[in-house]
Design a protein around this motif. Structure first.
Motif, short mmCIF file in Angstrom:
data_model
loop_
_atom_site.label_atom_id
_atom_site.label_comp_id
_atom_site.label_asym_id
_atom_site.label_seq_id
_atom_site.Cartn_x
_atom_site.Cartn_y
_atom_site.Cartn_z
N LYS A 185 -51.39 20.45 -98.31
CA LYS A 185 -50.05 19.68 -98.59
C LYS A 185 -49.77 18.61 -97.70
CE LYS A 185 -46.53 21.65 -96.54
NZ LYS A 185 -45.39 22.42 -95.67
N ASP A 202 -51.12 13.39 -105.46
CA ASP A 202 -50.23 14.36 -106.13
C ASP A 202 -50.58 14.86 -107.16
OD1 ASP A 202 -48.55 16.79 -106.04
OD2 ASP A 202 -46.56 15.27 -106.13
N ASP A 203 -51.76 15.34 -107.98
CA ASP A 203 -52.31 15.59 -109.33
C ASP A 203 -52.20 16.93 -109.19
OD1 ASP A 203 -54.62 16.09 -108.24
OD2 ASP A 203 -55.59 14.28 -108.51
N LEU A 204 -52.61 17.26 -110.70
CA LEU A 204 -52.67 18.70 -111.07
C LEU A 204 -53.84 19.49 -110.48
CD1 LEU A 204 -52.01 21.05 -112.83
CD2 LEU A 204 -53.21 20.18 -114.52
N TYR A 249 -52.93 20.15 -106.82
CA TYR A 249 -51.77 20.79 -106.79
C TYR A 249 -52.08 22.43 -107.00
CZ TYR A 249 -46.96 22.81 -107.53
OH TYR A 249 -46.05 23.58 -107.45
N ALA A 265 -49.94 26.71 -111.87
CA ALA A 265 -49.41 25.15 -111.41
C ALA A 265 -49.51 24.07 -112.53
CB ALA A 265 -50.62 24.48 -110.51
N TYR A 266 -50.44 24.50 -113.56
CA TYR A 266 -50.30 23.92 -114.94
C TYR A 266 -48.78 23.84 -115.58
CZ TYR A 266 -51.29 22.01 -119.67
OH TYR A 266 -51.35 21.10 -120.72
N ASN A 267 -48.45 25.10 -115.73
CA ASN A 267 -47.11 25.55 -116.18
C ASN A 267 -45.79 24.80 -115.73
OD1 ASN A 267 -45.36 26.86 -118.21
ND2 ASN A 267 -44.88 28.20 -116.45
N GLU A 268 -46.02 24.61 -114.21
CA GLU A 268 -44.93 23.89 -113.46
C GLU A 268 -45.00 22.44 -113.74
OE1 GLU A 268 -44.80 24.62 -109.27
OE2 GLU A 268 -45.59 26.80 -109.45
N ARG A 269 -46.18 21.72 -114.04
CA ARG A 269 -46.24 20.45 -114.30
C ARG A 269 -46.24 20.10 -115.63
NH1 ARG A 269 -48.56 17.37 -109.94
NH2 ARG A 269 -47.90 18.47 -107.99
N ASN A 270 -46.44 21.17 -116.47
CA ASN A 270 -46.55 20.88 -118.10
C ASN A 270 -45.66 22.32 -118.52
OD1 ASN A 270 -48.28 18.56 -118.34
ND2 ASN A 270 -49.38 19.64 -117.12
#
Length: 435
Positions: free
Chosen positions: A230, A240-242, A245, A284-289
């Motif tokens: 972080k 700050d990529d997937l 993250y 994490a994927y769901n938060e970004r997508n």
């Protein structure tokens, strides 16, 4: 393809459960709690035997609420304040006063915990004696699976495996499991048809494990892997990529959990760290997508079930890191599905993971596991992305076979049979350093 939806839902309900603390010492605390309840009086003497894998995994891990590491203090917690009805959350119900009392109990009593050779990698045997009674409790196969209970020689429960002998004198082979003849395609196909209401509970794992990650991100706990990632992202040293993250969330949760933070996580196949790895990269994927709850639940179901599929062949505890070689492979399958990958790409992501992380050893549960979860989670995301773009390790490449199912069986052969000596050497090295 077979319709095995009901069996898969039952497996998910049995294998995806909340747990407080590393499941190996938790299992010992649970066995001790049950033994103390059966004894019904003050403990005068004790003897505890655990499989080599339980001993290895419990040797240096943080115990929720305590600054003391390892199996012995967990055993004391089970004796002093544990309630067996709490199952794998047996340590969650202890008050701070009971934890301090347990630490004092350890100071004042000799606690005997020794490794024992066992055909089952999950095996615990607790014998407690009081002034008037003595009890014997056994857990085998799963961390919360009581197989034998006896008091003063009277058997209360006996679900111990019965060895039968076939004509030539050899031991009968183990019973066939659902996963023995399953395929990755069959698992994915059935998950797509399961009623959403039957797997909706899997979403609780995101809430639970994400909360543990927040603890590891707020302050440096354990190794501080997630906290460090972080800070590196803030400083511009990491993007700050997937990938980063997912790596940050998963390792931060492991940092907090392995240092003994007293909060539940959703486990997978008997391991809290497996649960972190199987769930948090998908979160994490769901938060970004952002996806629908139903799609996320199906991705999680694929992740947990593929983890179970792999562990069916590698063993429930293994010389190889289960987070890297089972949960992360399950996660990459779930991620691939969530990314709308084709079946061949889902299987390709798994093949990439087998080629990538199959050599990662397990040297016990401990704060350093956060480093391995960082590697496992980032690889899960990377390989899902690569496979969707057609970048897949070809067949007959090392232990990667002609199909993903052949590769999983090869991975199991290497981990269960090929690395058994490695497991003994790891334990010897750890014992020597801890003298």
């Amino acid at each position: 393809m077979r319709d095995i939806r009901n069996e898969l839902v039952e497996m998910l309900r049995n294998e995806v459960k909340p747990a407080v603390g590393c499941t190996e010492p938790v299992a010992l605390a649970l066995a001790c709690a049950k033994a103390k309840e059966l004894l019904g009086e003050e403990v005068i003497d004790n003897k505890m035997l655990v499989s080599n894998n339980i001993f290895k995994n419990g040797m240096g891990v943080g115990i929720p609420g305590s600054k003391i590491l390892g199996l012995k203090v967990a055993a004391c917690m089970g004796i002093v304040g544990g309630k067996s009805a709490d199952g794998l959350s047996v340590l969650e119900g202890l008050t701070e006063e009971e934890v301090r009392e347990s630490e004092k109990y350890l100071e004042e009593h000799t606690i005997s915990v020794e490794p024992t050779d066992s055909a089952d990698k999950i095996y615990l045997e607790v014998m407690l004696k009081g002034a008037n009674h003595e009890v014997l409790v056994k857990i085998r196969g799963r961390h919360d699976n009581f197989t034998y209970l006896a008091k003063d020689g009277e058997v209360i429960l006996d679900n111990e495996p019965k060895e039968e002998v076939v004509a030539d004198g050899a031991k009968e082979e183990r019973k066939e499991t659902l996963m023995d003849n399953a395929t990755v395609a069959e698992i994915v196909d059935n998950v797509e048809k399961i009623d959403f209401e039957d797997i909706k509970f899997l979403l609780d794992g995101i809430t639970m494990n994400r909360a543990m990650a927040e603890v590891g991100l707020r302050e440096k706990t354990g190794v501080g892997t997630g906290f460090g990632i972080k800070e590196a992202i803030k400083a511009g040293e990491l993007g700050d990529d997937l990938v980063n993250y997912a790596m940050m969330l998963t390792s931060a949760a492991s940092d907090a959990r392995m240092s003994g933070v007293k909060m539940p996580v959703m486990s997978s196949n008997g391991s809290g760290n497996h649960g972190l790895t199987a769930i948090l990269p998908i979160a994490a994927y769901n938060e970004r997508n952002p996806q629908s709850d139903e799609r996320v639940a199906r991705a999680l179901a694929i992740s947990h079930l593929i983890t179970a599929y792999i562990k069916n062949f590698t063993g429930r505890l293994s010389p190889m890191c289960g987070c890297g070689v089972a949960a992360a492979i399950g996660c990459t399958a779930g991620l691939s599905w969530l990314m709308d990958a084709e079946q061949s790409q889902i299987e390709g992501a798994m093949e990439n993971m087998i080629a990538n992380l199959s050599g990662m050893i397990c040297d016990g549960a401990k704060p350093g596991c956060a480093c391995k979860l960082a590697t496992a989670s980032s690889a899960a995301v990377q390989n899902a992305i690569l496979a969707k773009r057609g970048c897949i390790v070809p067949g007959l490449n090392g232990i990667v076979g002609r199909s993903v199912d052949e590769s999983v069986r090869a991975l199991g052969c290497v981990g269960d049979e090929g690395m058994s000596v490695t497991d003994n050497v790891i334990l010897d090295v750890m014992n020597e350093m801890n003298k």
